[in-house]
Design an enzyme around this catalytic site. Structure first.
Site, PDB file in Angstrom:
ATOM      1  N   LEU A  43      -6.141 -18.264 -14.900  1.00  0.00           N
ATOM      2  CA  LEU A  43      -5.027 -17.380 -14.575  1.00  0.00           C
ATOM      3  C   LEU A  43      -3.824 -17.996 -15.279  1.00  0.00           C
ATOM      4  CD1 LEU A  43      -4.303 -14.843 -12.965  1.00  0.00           C
ATOM      5  CD2 LEU A  43      -3.800 -16.303 -11.010  1.00  0.00           C
ATOM      6  N   ASP A  44      -3.212 -17.246 -16.179  1.00  0.00           N
ATOM      7  CA  ASP A  44      -2.124 -17.775 -16.994  1.00  0.00           C
ATOM      8  C   ASP A  44      -1.014 -18.368 -16.141  1.00  0.00           C
ATOM      9  OD1 ASP A  44      -3.326 -16.996 -19.395  1.00  0.00           O
ATOM     10  OD2 ASP A  44      -2.437 -15.006 -19.285  1.00  0.00           O
TER      11      ASP A  44
END
Length: 179
Positions: A43-44
């Site tokens: 997840l960025d």
């Protein structure tokens, strides 16, 4: 086997150590004190929400590998007001530089009740924003952001709400629990 759900805050890396920068950035080790678990997917840093972690390599691969088509649902605040044409494009699959996406499920939603983000998103008085719920079954790099930009509505805030049957519905920001 251990599987945990973590509600990742904005600006936190989806790894336990920060390599390659002079200034330390927040990592999973700032929130999770359970040894032996690793993220099942990514997840960025500028995205929030559900991150699954496990100590089971097979489960990790099954969650992260797009060939299993595990649905991932995001609450996405976009710039502008997506019309039916923009939503239809997302539903049909969007052409990106690395090829077409699979069709997505998408709908406009009312503003969700979420934790505040630090820093808050950039608000422009002359341009409205809107929340959509978007479900995809693949996981390319920054895919949701690229999809919304491709239909003319850049993402302002991105919260992964669920992966398969796991969600963050009962999980405060920065908290983790067994799945």
């Amino acid at each position: 086997m251990t599987l945990i759900r973590f509600n990742k805050p904005f600006d936190v890396l989806s790894q336990f150590t920060d390599r390659g920068t002079e200034t330390a950035r927040a990592t999973l080790s700032d929130y999770i004190d359970l040894p032996g678990v690793y993220p099942a997917g990514r997840l960025d840093r500028d995205s929030e929400g559900l991150l699954l972690l496990t100590d089971d390599g097979r489960l990790q691969a099954r969650i992260a590998d797009p060939k299993f088509k595990l649905p991932k649902t995001y609450l996405v605040q976009v710039e502008g007001e997506p019309d039916n044409s923009a939503l239809a494009q997302l539903r049909g699959g969007v052409m990106l530089k690395d090829g077409p996406t699979r069709p997505a499920l998408v709908e406009r939603i009312d503003d969700p009740v979420l934790w505040s983000r630090d820093p808050p998103i950039r608000v422009r008085l002359s341009i409205p924003d809107r929340w959509i719920r978007l479900t995809i079954s693949e996981g390319r790099n920054r895919q949701v952001r690229r999809m919304t930009a491709a239909v003319g509505h850049p993402t302002l805030r991105l919260v992964r709400w669920s992966i398969g049957d796991w969600s963050i519905a009962d999980l405060p920001i920065g908290a983790w629990r067994a799945a």
